[in-house]
Design a protein around this motif. Structure first.
Motif, PDB file in Angstrom:
ATOM      1  N   SER A 289       3.166  -0.189   2.758  1.00  0.00           N
ATOM      2  CA  SER A 289       3.604  -1.156   2.123  1.00  0.00           C
ATOM      3  C   SER A 289       2.886  -1.355   0.610  1.00  0.00           C
ATOM      4  CB  SER A 289       3.043  -2.483   2.917  1.00  0.00           C
ATOM      5  OG  SER A 289       1.702  -2.749   2.812  1.00  0.00           O
ATOM      6  N   HIS A 290       2.312  -0.388  -0.061  1.00  0.00           N
ATOM      7  CA  HIS A 290       1.752  -0.071  -1.121  1.00  0.00           C
ATOM      8  C   HIS A 290       1.559   1.230  -1.662  1.00  0.00           C
ATOM      9  CE1 HIS A 290      -1.698  -1.795  -4.288  1.00  0.00           C
ATOM     10  NE2 HIS A 290      -1.050  -0.495  -4.660  1.00  0.00           N
ATOM     11  N   THR A 291       2.740   1.533  -2.630  1.00  0.00           N
ATOM     12  CA  THR A 291       2.602   2.845  -3.147  1.00  0.00           C
ATOM     13  C   THR A 291       2.915   2.918  -4.782  1.00  0.00           C
ATOM     14  OG1 THR A 291       5.082   3.740  -3.069  1.00  0.00           O
ATOM     15  CG2 THR A 291       3.498   3.941  -1.073  1.00  0.00           C
ATOM     16  N   HIS A 292       2.770   3.961  -5.595  1.00  0.00           N
ATOM     17  CA  HIS A 292       3.468   4.048  -6.826  1.00  0.00           C
ATOM     18  C   HIS A 292       3.715   5.324  -6.754  1.00  0.00           C
ATOM     19  CE1 HIS A 292       0.163   0.940  -8.454  1.00  0.00           C
ATOM     20  NE2 HIS A 292      -0.212   1.164  -7.286  1.00  0.00           N
ATOM     21  N   LEU A 293       4.644   5.660  -6.122  1.00  0.00           N
ATOM     22  CA  LEU A 293       4.933   7.330  -5.742  1.00  0.00           C
ATOM     23  C   LEU A 293       6.204   7.731  -6.673  1.00  0.00           C
ATOM     24  CD1 LEU A 293       8.037   7.647  -4.009  1.00  0.00           C
ATOM     25  CD2 LEU A 293       6.780   7.075  -2.198  1.00  0.00           C
TER      26      LEU A 293
ATOM     27  N   ILE B  98      -0.380  -8.809  -5.092  1.00  0.00           N
ATOM     28  CA  ILE B  98      -1.287  -8.633  -6.186  1.00  0.00           C
ATOM     29  C   ILE B  98      -2.096  -7.548  -5.859  1.00  0.00           C
ATOM     30  CG2 ILE B  98      -2.793  -9.859  -7.508  1.00  0.00           C
ATOM     31  CD1 ILE B  98      -1.357 -12.251  -7.020  1.00  0.00           C
ATOM     32  N   HIS B  99      -2.552  -6.654  -7.057  1.00  0.00           N
ATOM     33  CA  HIS B  99      -3.857  -5.884  -7.041  1.00  0.00           C
ATOM     34  C   HIS B  99      -5.013  -6.889  -7.323  1.00  0.00           C
ATOM     35  CE1 HIS B  99      -1.272  -2.254  -7.546  1.00  0.00           C
ATOM     36  NE2 HIS B  99      -2.215  -1.554  -7.335  1.00  0.00           N
ATOM     37  N   ALA B 100      -5.922  -6.870  -6.035  1.00  0.00           N
ATOM     38  CA  ALA B 100      -7.038  -7.960  -6.288  1.00  0.00           C
ATOM     39  C   ALA B 100      -8.271  -7.074  -5.800  1.00  0.00           C
ATOM     40  CB  ALA B 100      -6.601  -9.148  -5.426  1.00  0.00           C
TER      41      ALA B 100
ATOM     42  N   ASP C  77      -3.904  -6.816  -2.411  1.00  0.00           N
ATOM     43  CA  ASP C  77      -4.161  -5.425  -2.148  1.00  0.00           C
ATOM     44  C   ASP C  77      -5.259  -4.847  -2.838  1.00  0.00           C
ATOM     45  OD1 ASP C  77      -1.612  -6.401  -1.690  1.00  0.00           O
ATOM     46  OD2 ASP C  77      -0.633  -4.456  -1.506  1.00  0.00           O
ATOM     47  N   HIS C  78      -5.853  -3.940  -1.974  1.00  0.00           N
ATOM     48  CA  HIS C  78      -7.080  -3.157  -2.440  1.00  0.00           C
ATOM     49  C   HIS C  78      -8.428  -3.649  -1.587  1.00  0.00           C
ATOM     50  CE1 HIS C  78      -6.777   0.134  -5.172  1.00  0.00           C
ATOM     51  NE2 HIS C  78      -5.976  -0.339  -5.888  1.00  0.00           N
ATOM     52  N   LEU C  79      -8.972  -4.801  -2.099  1.00  0.00           N
ATOM     53  CA  LEU C  79      -9.995  -5.515  -1.315  1.00  0.00           C
ATOM     54  C   LEU C  79     -11.347  -4.655  -1.280  1.00  0.00           C
ATOM     55  CD1 LEU C  79      -7.708  -7.412   0.999  1.00  0.00           C
ATOM     56  CD2 LEU C  79      -8.101  -7.819  -1.307  1.00  0.00           C
TER      57      LEU C  79
ATOM     58  N   THR D   2      -1.139   3.471   1.755  1.00  0.00           N
ATOM     59  CA  THR D   2      -1.831   4.653   1.014  1.00  0.00           C
ATOM     60  C   THR D   2      -2.165   4.366  -0.219  1.00  0.00           C
ATOM     61  OG1 THR D   2       0.320   5.702   0.614  1.00  0.00           O
ATOM     62  CG2 THR D   2      -0.549   6.160   2.656  1.00  0.00           C
ATOM     63  N   ASP D   3      -1.312   3.557  -0.959  1.00  0.00           N
ATOM     64  CA  ASP D   3      -1.428   3.554  -2.678  1.00  0.00           C
ATOM     65  C   ASP D   3      -1.145   4.731  -3.359  1.00  0.00           C
ATOM     66  OD1 ASP D   3      -2.251   2.289  -4.875  1.00  0.00           O
ATOM     67  OD2 ASP D   3      -4.437   2.726  -4.816  1.00  0.00           O
ATOM     68  N   PHE D   4      -0.445   5.561  -2.646  1.00  0.00           N
ATOM     69  CA  PHE D   4      -0.222   6.933  -3.303  1.00  0.00           C
ATOM     70  C   PHE D   4       0.257   6.868  -4.563  1.00  0.00           C
ATOM     71  CE2 PHE D   4       3.380  10.533  -2.421  1.00  0.00           C
ATOM     72  CZ  PHE D   4       2.474  11.297  -2.990  1.00  0.00           C
TER      73      PHE D   4
HETATM   74 FE    FE Z   1      -1.914   0.187  -6.370  1.00  0.00          FE
END
Ligand code: FE
Ligand code: NIG
Length: 415
Positions: free
Chosen positions: A78-82, A248-250, A271-273, A322-324
């Motif tokens: 549910s979180h990537t920058h691919l 949100i990137h938090a 997301d992140h945390l 993954t935050d890919f």
């Molecule tokens: Fe990210």
């Protein structure tokens, strides 16, 4: 009607269809059946049960014997920058030599490095490289993925990135959600003019994104040196006016106020945390917002891992993703992520799998179509190699235990 029957499955895992993201103790419950069958009709899960209840009369066009093998829901990342133009291993080596993230950023590295390269790349180049990454992810068991913009940082390049994501959505068998992250960092020409860039986002980017239906979500990198909680709120509210929900990137590097802002805006996820306090954990636990942990980013940047145990024990609904991306997590391998979550954050195998499947689906509003084995959902699942137990999956880290993957009724590796 194509009917596929998978028989003699050693364990069929993830048999649930919850109406809300799993939280607290619920995360450790992963319903399963030993020695099971699974029936797929027209790309959807049509039924399942113990082998002894399998009707002799079922006529399948294809049958598969899964003796010794597990079946579990396909991963939901549910979180990537691919979508990106180039990898950044030169910065990685500079970091090994002792340069800090801030020093690399000051040299024009980091997100701005990716932005320069993406601005120069054509839509076709970006599409093709992202397509290859998606194919690789699907072989590792991912069937649903969220993809962010944020390496454009100009009106033209942000729209280009989102159009690439739209094309991926249209052509890929994976389920894809698009997130607008124009607020990833301030481009150099707006370094001293934050209001100017935020105006650009709100008045030049968002209206086109809404008109062309280029995004499902709006995201902001809420962090010291990037976007403040107030700026985050302004941008998210502008996106919300067009129906984009916030993700949100938090709290990646600091207690940034991102978690509080996300909760206030009823964000789908924060997301992140990596950096959480007792207070932010209790606030998150009392909210409907999902806490998405990205431990491979913590690993790659050698930062403290997310406090998964405290968050789960406090009752948070957590997801894993993954935050890919080329800067902080150059891997989209969910199997490695599951192993790392158990080894480094002491999540139980069941908790990690739930967080990376059903809760990941909730974090993309895809819970009705994927994330678990339930009648009527898409036939999206992983067939493992022969393995002794569920715990073997995170235990045998680095081994590829995925034998095949079914996405919407089609085997990725042929059968
Ligand atoms: Fe990210
Ligand atoms: O999610 N934290 C912000 N953005 C990315 C990394 C960006 C980059 O270095 O390219 C992340 O980790």
């Amino acid at each position: 009607m194509a009917t596929i029957l998978v028989k003699n499955i050693k364990k069929l895992v993830g048999l649930a269809n919850p109406s809300a993201p799993l939280r607290g103790k619920e995360l450790s419950r992963l319903p399963a059946i030993d020695n099971a069958y699974l029936l797929i009709e027209d790309a959807e899960i049509a039924g399942y049960g113990p082998m002894e209840e399998l009707h002799a009369g079922i006529k399948a066009s294809t049958e598969l014997d899964a003796s010794g093998r597990f079946i579990l829901p396909a991963w939901c990342d549910s979180h990537t920058h691919l979508v990106f133009a180039a990898s950044r291993e030169e910065e990685f080596v500079d970091k090994l030599k002792g340069l800090s993230y801030a020093e690399i950023a000051a040299r024009g590295g980091g997100i701005l490095n990716s932005a320069r390269k993406l601005q120069a790349a054509s839509e076709d180049e970006l599409f093709l490289s992202a397509w290859k990454r998606l194919e690789e992810l699907s072989r590792w068991g991912t069937a649903a993925v969220e993809i962010k913009s944020g390496y454009g940082l100009t009106v033209e390049a942000e729209l280009k990135m989102l159009r690439v994501i739209k094309k991926l959505k249209e052509r890929s068998s994976l389920s894809i959600k698009a997130t607008f992250l124009g607020a990833h960092t301030f481009p150099p020409e707006y370094k001293e003019d934050h209001e100017g860039y935020i105006r650009l986002i709100i008045h030049e980017m968002l209206p086109v994104i809404a008109k062309e239906k280029l995004a499902d979500y709006v995201d902001v990198f809420c962090e010291k040196g990037f976007f403040s909680p107030e700026e985050t709120e302004t941008i998210c509210r502008a996106g919300m006016q067009y129906g984009l929900k916030p993700k949100i990137h938090a709290n990646q590097l600091n207690l940034s106020g991102g978690v509080e802002t996300g909760i206030k805006l009823n964000a789908v996820s924060v997301d992140h945390l990596e950096t959480m306090s007792d207070d932010t954990i209790s606030m998150l636990a009392a909210s409907n917002t999902i806490g998405t942990m990205l431990p491979t980013a913590a690993f790659f940047l050698r930062m403290p891992f997310q406090p998964a145990r405290q968050m789960i024990d406090a009752g948070c609904a957590v997801a894993l993703a993954t935050d890919f991306n080329p800067g902080s997590s150059p891997s989209g391998n969910m199997n490695l992520l599951i192993a790392m979550s158990c080894i480094q954050m002491k999540m139980l195998p069941e908790e990690a799998i739930n967080a990376a499947t059903v809760n990941g689906a909730f974090a993309m509003d895809l819970q009705h179509e994927t994330g678990s084995i339930a009648a009527g959902k898409k036939a999206n699942f992983i067939l493992t190699q022969p393995i002794p137990s569920l715990a073997y999956i995170p235990y045998a880290f680095g081994n590829n235990l995925v034998e095949n993957v079914m996405i919407k009724g089609e085997w990725i590796s042929g059968k």
